[in-house]
Design an enzyme around this catalytic site. Structure first.
Site, PDB file in Angstrom:
ATOM      1  N   CYS A   2     -29.576  28.498  25.298  1.00  7.24           N
ATOM      2  CA  CYS A   2     -28.886  28.208  26.376  1.00  7.24           C
ATOM      3  C   CYS A   2     -28.727  26.707  26.675  1.00  7.24           C
ATOM      4  O   CYS A   2     -29.984  26.343  26.829  1.00  7.24           O
ATOM      5  CB  CYS A   2     -28.623  29.262  27.415  1.00  7.24           C
ATOM      6  SG  CYS A   2     -28.684  30.805  27.089  1.00  7.24           S
ATOM      7  N   ARG A  28     -29.078  23.130  19.882  1.00  8.60           N
ATOM      8  CA  ARG A  28     -30.051  24.061  20.317  1.00  8.60           C
ATOM      9  C   ARG A  28     -29.435  25.581  19.990  1.00  8.60           C
ATOM     10  O   ARG A  28     -30.121  26.496  19.873  1.00  8.60           O
ATOM     11  CB  ARG A  28     -30.323  24.107  21.659  1.00  8.60           C
ATOM     12  CG  ARG A  28     -30.796  22.840  22.489  1.00  8.60           C
ATOM     13  CD  ARG A  28     -30.571  22.885  23.804  1.00  8.60           C
ATOM     14  NE  ARG A  28     -31.444  23.879  24.435  1.00  8.60           N
ATOM     15  CZ  ARG A  28     -32.679  23.573  25.056  1.00  8.60           C
ATOM     16  NH1 ARG A  28     -33.179  22.390  24.849  1.00  8.60           N
ATOM     17  NH2 ARG A  28     -33.468  24.559  25.385  1.00  8.60           N
ATOM     18  N   TRP A  77     -26.341  31.358  24.609  1.00  8.59           N
ATOM     19  CA  TRP A  77     -26.922  32.106  23.364  1.00  8.59           C
ATOM     20  C   TRP A  77     -27.396  33.753  23.631  1.00  8.59           C
ATOM     21  O   TRP A  77     -28.256  33.873  24.576  1.00  8.59           O
ATOM     22  CB  TRP A  77     -28.253  31.537  22.918  1.00  8.59           C
ATOM     23  CG  TRP A  77     -28.609  31.925  21.503  1.00  8.59           C
ATOM     24  CD1 TRP A  77     -28.132  31.488  20.245  1.00  8.59           C
ATOM     25  CD2 TRP A  77     -29.788  32.915  21.431  1.00  8.59           C
ATOM     26  NE1 TRP A  77     -29.040  31.931  19.329  1.00  8.59           N
ATOM     27  CE2 TRP A  77     -29.748  32.801  19.820  1.00  8.59           C
ATOM     28  CE3 TRP A  77     -30.399  33.502  21.973  1.00  8.59           C
ATOM     29  CZ2 TRP A  77     -30.933  33.729  19.238  1.00  8.59           C
ATOM     30  CZ3 TRP A  77     -31.562  34.398  21.599  1.00  8.59           C
ATOM     31  CH2 TRP A  77     -31.581  34.553  20.199  1.00  8.59           C
ATOM     32  N   ASN A 103     -30.211  29.854  32.612  1.00 11.85           N
ATOM     33  CA  ASN A 103     -31.063  29.856  31.459  1.00 11.85           C
ATOM     34  C   ASN A 103     -32.157  30.643  31.843  1.00 11.85           C
ATOM     35  O   ASN A 103     -32.797  30.475  32.828  1.00 11.85           O
ATOM     36  CB  ASN A 103     -31.645  28.352  30.883  1.00 11.85           C
ATOM     37  CG  ASN A 103     -30.626  27.668  30.166  1.00 11.85           C
ATOM     38  OD1 ASN A 103     -29.382  27.896  30.031  1.00 11.85           O
ATOM     39  ND2 ASN A 103     -30.981  26.462  29.855  1.00 11.85           N
ATOM     40  N   GLY A 104     -32.705  31.193  30.618  1.00  9.07           N
ATOM     41  CA  GLY A 104     -34.033  32.076  31.054  1.00  9.07           C
ATOM     42  C   GLY A 104     -33.554  33.768  31.401  1.00  9.07           C
ATOM     43  O   GLY A 104     -32.540  34.158  30.762  1.00  9.07           O
ATOM     44  N   GLU A 490     -43.308  28.684   3.674  1.00 10.13           N
ATOM     45  CA  GLU A 490     -42.529  28.137   4.435  1.00 10.13           C
ATOM     46  C   GLU A 490     -41.041  27.767   3.888  1.00 10.13           C
ATOM     47  O   GLU A 490     -39.885  28.018   4.385  1.00 10.13           O
ATOM     48  CB  GLU A 490     -43.011  26.535   4.914  1.00 10.13           C
ATOM     49  CG  GLU A 490     -42.045  25.555   5.158  1.00 10.13           C
ATOM     50  CD  GLU A 490     -41.546  26.024   6.510  1.00 10.13           C
ATOM     51  OE1 GLU A 490     -41.795  26.672   7.310  1.00 10.13           O
ATOM     52  OE2 GLU A 490     -40.567  25.179   6.798  1.00 10.13           O
ATOM     53  N   LYS A 494     -37.341  29.142   5.077  1.00  9.05           N
ATOM     54  CA  LYS A 494     -35.980  28.301   5.038  1.00  9.05           C
ATOM     55  C   LYS A 494     -34.889  29.033   4.301  1.00  9.05           C
ATOM     56  O   LYS A 494     -33.800  28.944   4.766  1.00  9.05           O
ATOM     57  CB  LYS A 494     -36.410  27.114   4.114  1.00  9.05           C
ATOM     58  CG  LYS A 494     -37.226  25.922   5.197  1.00  9.05           C
ATOM     59  CD  LYS A 494     -36.324  24.989   6.032  1.00  9.05           C
ATOM     60  CE  LYS A 494     -37.219  24.615   7.143  1.00  9.05           C
ATOM     61  NZ  LYS A 494     -38.028  25.403   8.103  1.00  9.05           N
ATOM     62  N   GLU A 497     -33.418  31.779   6.268  1.00 11.62           N
ATOM     63  CA  GLU A 497     -32.807  31.114   7.703  1.00 11.62           C
ATOM     64  C   GLU A 497     -31.437  30.646   7.123  1.00 11.62           C
ATOM     65  O   GLU A 497     -30.449  30.510   7.843  1.00 11.62           O
ATOM     66  CB  GLU A 497     -33.730  30.142   8.108  1.00 11.62           C
ATOM     67  CG  GLU A 497     -33.302  29.296   9.282  1.00 11.62           C
ATOM     68  CD  GLU A 497     -34.147  28.187   9.610  1.00 11.62           C
ATOM     69  OE1 GLU A 497     -35.234  27.819   9.150  1.00 11.62           O
ATOM     70  OE2 GLU A 497     -34.073  27.709  10.992  1.00 11.62           O
ATOM     71  N   HIS A 513     -51.240  43.599  -6.883  1.00  9.28           N
ATOM     72  CA  HIS A 513     -51.377  44.806  -5.921  1.00  9.28           C
ATOM     73  C   HIS A 513     -50.177  45.227  -5.321  1.00  9.28           C
ATOM     74  O   HIS A 513     -50.129  45.930  -4.369  1.00  9.28           O
ATOM     75  CB  HIS A 513     -52.426  44.178  -4.940  1.00  9.28           C
ATOM     76  CG  HIS A 513     -53.702  43.434  -5.494  1.00  9.28           C
ATOM     77  ND1 HIS A 513     -54.622  44.233  -5.970  1.00  9.28           N
ATOM     78  CD2 HIS A 513     -53.926  42.203  -5.656  1.00  9.28           C
ATOM     79  CE1 HIS A 513     -55.802  43.389  -6.377  1.00  9.28           C
ATOM     80  NE2 HIS A 513     -55.347  42.501  -6.453  1.00  9.28           N
ATOM     81  N   LYS A 619     -32.166  26.291  18.083  1.00 13.58           N
ATOM     82  CA  LYS A 619     -33.093  25.206  17.536  1.00 13.58           C
ATOM     83  C   LYS A 619     -34.568  25.412  18.524  1.00 13.58           C
ATOM     84  O   LYS A 619     -35.600  25.312  18.007  1.00 13.58           O
ATOM     85  CB  LYS A 619     -32.476  23.980  17.907  1.00 13.58           C
ATOM     86  CG  LYS A 619     -33.560  22.727  17.539  1.00 13.58           C
ATOM     87  CD  LYS A 619     -33.852  22.539  16.276  1.00 13.58           C
ATOM     88  CE  LYS A 619     -34.785  21.557  15.888  1.00 13.58           C
ATOM     89  NZ  LYS A 619     -35.163  21.677  14.425  1.00 13.58           N
TER      90      LYS A 619
HETATM   91  O1  M6R Z   1     -39.897  23.985  18.358  1.00 13.30           O
HETATM   92  P1  M6R Z   1     -41.115  24.789  17.612  1.00 13.30           P
HETATM   93  O2  M6R Z   1     -41.896  24.097  16.385  1.00 13.30           O
HETATM   94  O3  M6R Z   1     -42.055  25.355  18.705  1.00 13.30           O
HETATM   95  O4  M6R Z   1     -40.187  25.983  17.055  1.00 13.30           O
HETATM   96  C1  M6R Z   1     -40.767  27.178  16.535  1.00 13.30           C
HETATM   97  C2  M6R Z   1     -39.998  27.897  15.498  1.00 13.30           C
HETATM   98  O5  M6R Z   1     -38.754  28.338  16.323  1.00 13.30           O
HETATM   99  C3  M6R Z   1     -39.264  26.753  14.584  1.00 13.30           C
HETATM  100  O6  M6R Z   1     -40.025  26.099  13.636  1.00 13.30           O
HETATM  101  C4  M6R Z   1     -38.248  27.690  13.334  1.00 13.30           C
HETATM  102  O7  M6R Z   1     -38.975  28.683  12.780  1.00 13.30           O
HETATM  103  C5  M6R Z   1     -37.868  26.674  12.616  1.00 13.30           C
HETATM  104  N1  M6R Z   1     -36.475  25.904  13.230  1.00 13.30           N
HETATM  105  C6  M6R Z   1     -37.221  27.166  11.415  1.00 13.30           C
HETATM  106  O8  M6R Z   1     -36.792  26.224  10.373  1.00 13.30           O
END
Ligand code: M6R
Length: 624
Positions: A2, A28, A77, A103-104, A490, A494, A497, A513, A619
């Site tokens: 948000c 965000r 959000w 927010n929150g 990683e 990606k 996501e 295994h 974000k």
């Molecule tokens: O802002 P941060 O690095 O703390 O965010 C942590 C995760 O939310 C962030 O790395 C997320 O996994 C990535 N945006 C994925 O690409």
């Protein structure tokens, strides 16, 4: 997640400026947006709301313009309640003369809601936020001044919240409250602003201040009145604001993600230069105040605990390899959301939080819990004005520049570079390596930095060609060993996501295994190779196991690794870096990272996914 923008202006109309602010917050992640405004002398608050992209709200405002001297806006959000028009902020009290954005999370919203409903308040949404509007109404109805009402309000709310509140007809001021959720004030030409993220300010804002935690107050034209939750005046410290409009454009690229993949070129050089510019002050990044304290503490330091989420967790996992192998420090990495349940606090430990945004709620709460227990915590953070950067004992800036796309790309690379540099500095300060060795290793790091874009360019056309082939699969296996397993993990994050393809990443030694049962001619298996000769040999054996079961083998490898590359149906190669190159094999993933990002980007593009804003994601994840 948000986003909040509130403005008090001199001229009608501040609504455009609020929309500009909300555009800055779009990155965000959000699923709906709304704006409310009011004019002087008119107790009416006018409102516009829309589900979906901000463009829907803008179209509505174009059809039916609204105007006023004060306005509040919000990108939502969904947490409490689905994405419906009723749940979009701003939320109102029963009389329609109090509007607020939040927010929150209000943790005691259920108890408060039950009590207020019993008093006769009518609720229109499923959100926790609406409770605050009705609670304030019920407090003000008792004849309290707005200041006294805010004081009582904060004593009755549990949870984390940033609130901006508008009272109908009082276009000369906005009320604000901050507890744990970020909120900043800006003062400038013809307007005053209160926003949840500095990117929401426009060029008119001349100076800004981060509102101290547990503060409420009033924002007016050119002035702020602020109080701590205990009722005393709160000090607000301002910093000049320099507007960076270019961070909002895509630099000619189709997506922010592509822009950010390309920004990895040169990033290594920039970071190393900036960190070296710290000179002897580098120890302050770890939270030490003097060289002698640092040298004593580093000698005694037995363990580093790194805490992070998502991509930052994987960068920290590579960092753990560096700290162990180069600096001789036993290092563990824990996901922030898990750490909270199992902290073993011991002497001579150093804790490190790793975050692009510096606002990720899970990580931030661990930092705060550690600080409450008087532990030393350092940060590796991109957003230098963030809560983590401020609250840690010291921090290293990542120097990656603003990252807008939800997917972390250049920030991952930057975190890895900072960790490698840090491991070298600690090793040198502990006397494990000489200055010459440190400089030679830094040169290797810079050399790998050049490989980032070279590897992307060398493999670009094959990647574009292969993307459609990948896109036909619903599941995938990603494998690696040691440091290359971290890159595989990683990459798997990606692809999930961005392309919504289900991928599991495994250390390739685990194949036999369990996961090998999944491998047949319908399973793409992507192997990330290692430049370490011993690890590489084992990876070749694992690749053969995949091949023998008919798996569709894809390899990210290094030049000269012909045994592995020849097994693969598709391969992407780092040139000039072989198993026999005199370069630290731990840096192998760095050379492959942008090519990996580009592959995922290209697959998501074939599948026509919303690349910069994947569904359901944000974000900056500011709720636990
Ligand atoms: O802002 P941060 O690095 O703390 O965010 C942590 C995760 O939310 C962030 O790395 C997320 O996994 C990535 N945006 C994925 O690409």
């Amino acid at each position: 997640m948000c986003g909040i923008v509130g403005l008090v202006g001199q001229k009608n109309n501040v609504v455009e400026a609020v929309v500009y602010g909300l555009e800055g917050l779009e990155y965000r992640g959000y699923d709906s947006a709304g704006i409310a405004c009011t004019d002087s002398g008119d107790t009416k608050i006018i409102c516009a709301k829309a589900c979906g992209e901000l463009s829907a709200l803008k179209a509505q405002l174009h059809e039916q313009p609204i105007s006023g001297l004060a306005a509040i806006g919000h990108t939502r959000w969904a947490t409490h309640g689905r994405v419906t028009l009723e749940n979009v902020h701003p939320h109102f009290d029963c009389s329609g003369t109090i509007a607020l954005v939040h927010n929150g999370i209000i943790e005691n919203y259920h108890e408060l809601g039950t009590m207020l409903k019993a008093e006769g308040h009518i609720f229109k949404s499923d959100t926790d936020s609406e409770v605050v509007a009705h609670l304030l109404e019920s407090i003000l109805d008792r004849g309290l001044s707005p200041k006294k009402a805010l004081h009582e309000l904060v004593s009755r709310l549990d949870g984390a919240y940033a609130l901006v509140i508008m009272l109908g007809g009082r276009s000369d001021e906005l009320l604000f409250v901050r507890k744990r959720s970020p909120l900043c004030l800006g003062l400038g030409k013809n307007k005053s602003a209160v926003v949840s993220d500095l990117v929401a300010f426009d060029a008119d804002i001349e100076k800004y201040a981060i509102i101290p935690d547990q503060t409420y107050g009033f924002l007016r034209m050119g002035e702020v009145e602020a109080y701590s939750f205990d009722g005393f005046s709160a000090e607000i410290t301002y910093t000049p604001h320099i507007h960076n409009a270019s961070s909002r454009d895509r630099g000619g690229h189709a997506h922010y993600m592509l822009k950010e993949i390309y920004e990895q070129k040169g990033i290594v050089h920039r970071i190393v230069t900036a960190l070296n510019d710290l000179g002897d002050e580098w120890i302050k990044g770890l939270g030490y105040t003097s060289a002698s304290q640092a040298s004593e503490s580093l000698k005694k330091l037995t363990h580093v605990d790194l805490i992070a989420c998502g991509t930052s967790y994987y960068a920290a996992s590579l960092g753990a390899f560096f700290l162990r192998d180069i600096a001789g420090i036993d290092t563990s990495v824990t996901r922030a959301s898990e750490f909270a349940y199992n902290p073993i606090l011991m002497k001579n430990r150093l804790y490190g939080v790793v975050s692009q945004s510096g606002e990720t709620a899970d990580t931030l709460e661990v930092l705060r819990a550690l600080k409450r227990q008087e532990q030393s915590v350092f940060g590796i953070v991109n957003v230098e004005k963030s809560s983590m950067a401020r609250e840690a004992d010291g921090f290293f800036a990542m120097h990656a520049g603003p990252e807008i796309s939800v997917a972390s790309t250049k920030s991952f690379t930057a975190q890895v570079v900072v960790f490698y540099w840090l491991a070298l500095k600690i090793a040198h300060s502990k006397g494990l390596i000489t200055l010459q060795q440190l400089q030679a290793s830094e040169a290797e790091l810079l050399w790998c930095g050049n490989k980032i874009e070279e590897t992307l360019e060398n493999n670009k056309s094959s990647i574009e060609h292969d993307a459609a082939w990948f896109a036909q699969y619903k599941t995938c296996l990603f494998l690696g060993r040691q440091e290359s397993f971290i890159l595989a993990a990683e990459a798997a994050l990606k692809l999930k996501e961005l392309a919504y393809i289900f991928v599991e990443a495994f250390p390739s030694g685990e194949l036999k295994h369990g996961p090998l049962a999944l491998v047949d001619q319908n399973m793409p298996v992507v192997v990330f190779s290692s430049a370490d000769p011993l690890v590489y040999q084992k990876i070749v054996s694992n690749a053969q196991e995949v091949k023998a079961r008919g798996g569709r083998l894809v390899v990210f490898g290094f030049q000269d690794q012909t045994a592995l590359l020849n097994l693969a149906e598709k391969s992407y190669c780092v040139s000039g870096f072989s198993s026999y190159t005199q370069c630290d094999s731990l840096l192998g993933p760095l050379c492959m990272v942008a090519a990996m990002h580009y592959l995922v980007y290209s697959i998501a593009k074939v599948l026509e996914r919303p690349i910069d804003k994947p569904r359901n994601l944000a974000k900056s994840v500011t709720v636990e």
